[in-house]
Design a protein around this motif. Sequence first.
Motif, short mmCIF file in Angstrom:
data_model
loop_
_atom_site.label_atom_id
_atom_site.label_comp_id
_atom_site.label_asym_id
_atom_site.label_seq_id
_atom_site.Cartn_x
_atom_site.Cartn_y
_atom_site.Cartn_z
N LEU A 156 5.66 -29.00 4.87
CA LEU A 156 6.24 -30.34 4.89
C LEU A 156 7.02 -30.63 6.17
N PHE B 49 0.05 -30.55 -0.98
CA PHE B 49 0.20 -31.63 -0.01
C PHE B 49 -0.98 -31.63 0.95
N LYS C 50 -1.77 -33.52 4.52
CA LYS C 50 -1.39 -34.42 5.62
C LYS C 50 -2.54 -35.36 5.98
N SER D 67 3.25 -42.74 8.16
CA SER D 67 3.76 -41.97 7.01
C SER D 67 3.93 -40.51 7.39
N SER D 68 2.93 -39.98 8.08
CA SER D 68 2.97 -38.59 8.51
C SER D 68 4.17 -38.33 9.43
N ILE E 205 7.52 -38.33 7.43
CA ILE E 205 7.71 -37.07 6.70
C ILE E 205 8.01 -35.93 7.67
N PRO F 176 11.55 -34.80 5.92
CA PRO F 176 10.66 -34.40 4.83
C PRO F 176 11.05 -34.96 3.46
N ILE G 1 9.17 -37.86 1.59
CA ILE G 1 7.83 -37.66 1.03
C ILE G 1 7.60 -38.48 -0.23
N TYR H 116 5.98 -41.84 0.13
CA TYR H 116 4.62 -41.90 0.66
C TYR H 116 3.56 -41.21 -0.20
N ILE H 117 3.99 -40.33 -1.09
CA ILE H 117 3.05 -39.54 -1.89
C ILE H 117 3.29 -39.84 -3.37
N ARG I 148 8.79 -26.17 1.97
CA ARG I 148 9.81 -26.96 2.62
C ARG I 148 10.75 -26.02 3.37
#
Length: 132
Positions: free
Chosen positions: A36, A81, A83, A90-91, A94, A98, A101, A104-105, A121
Amino acid sequence: MHEWALAEAIISSTTQIAQKEGLKEVREVKIKVGELQQVELDILEFALSELKTAKFRNAKFIIEVVKAELKCRVCGHTWFFSKNKLDADSSEAIHFVPETIHAYIKCPKCGSPDFEVIEGRGIWIESIKGVK
């Protein structure tokens, strides 16, 4: 670049640990990087090589990426996860924070954004080998 800041922190922490352990020279540092964090490994490796002090002149830095595993708090589904499923903005969000997240997810099974990060993480020093 945040990879340089990470490299500085790794060198600083490793130096402190080596001093506590009475190591005159550090030969190997194993580093775990959570996926992450989306760390650019080539930049981190370059920064570590450039920031070496005399204590690290022969040190080898071994970096392992730990896959990010997520678990939905609603349905219990566990997934990894990816990417590749994110757009560039979004990437990048994060990458720098982090904890974002969740914005976005979503769980691929039930669509909930309520999940926990089980693994993948942070950044930590797994081990240090050296000469006393």
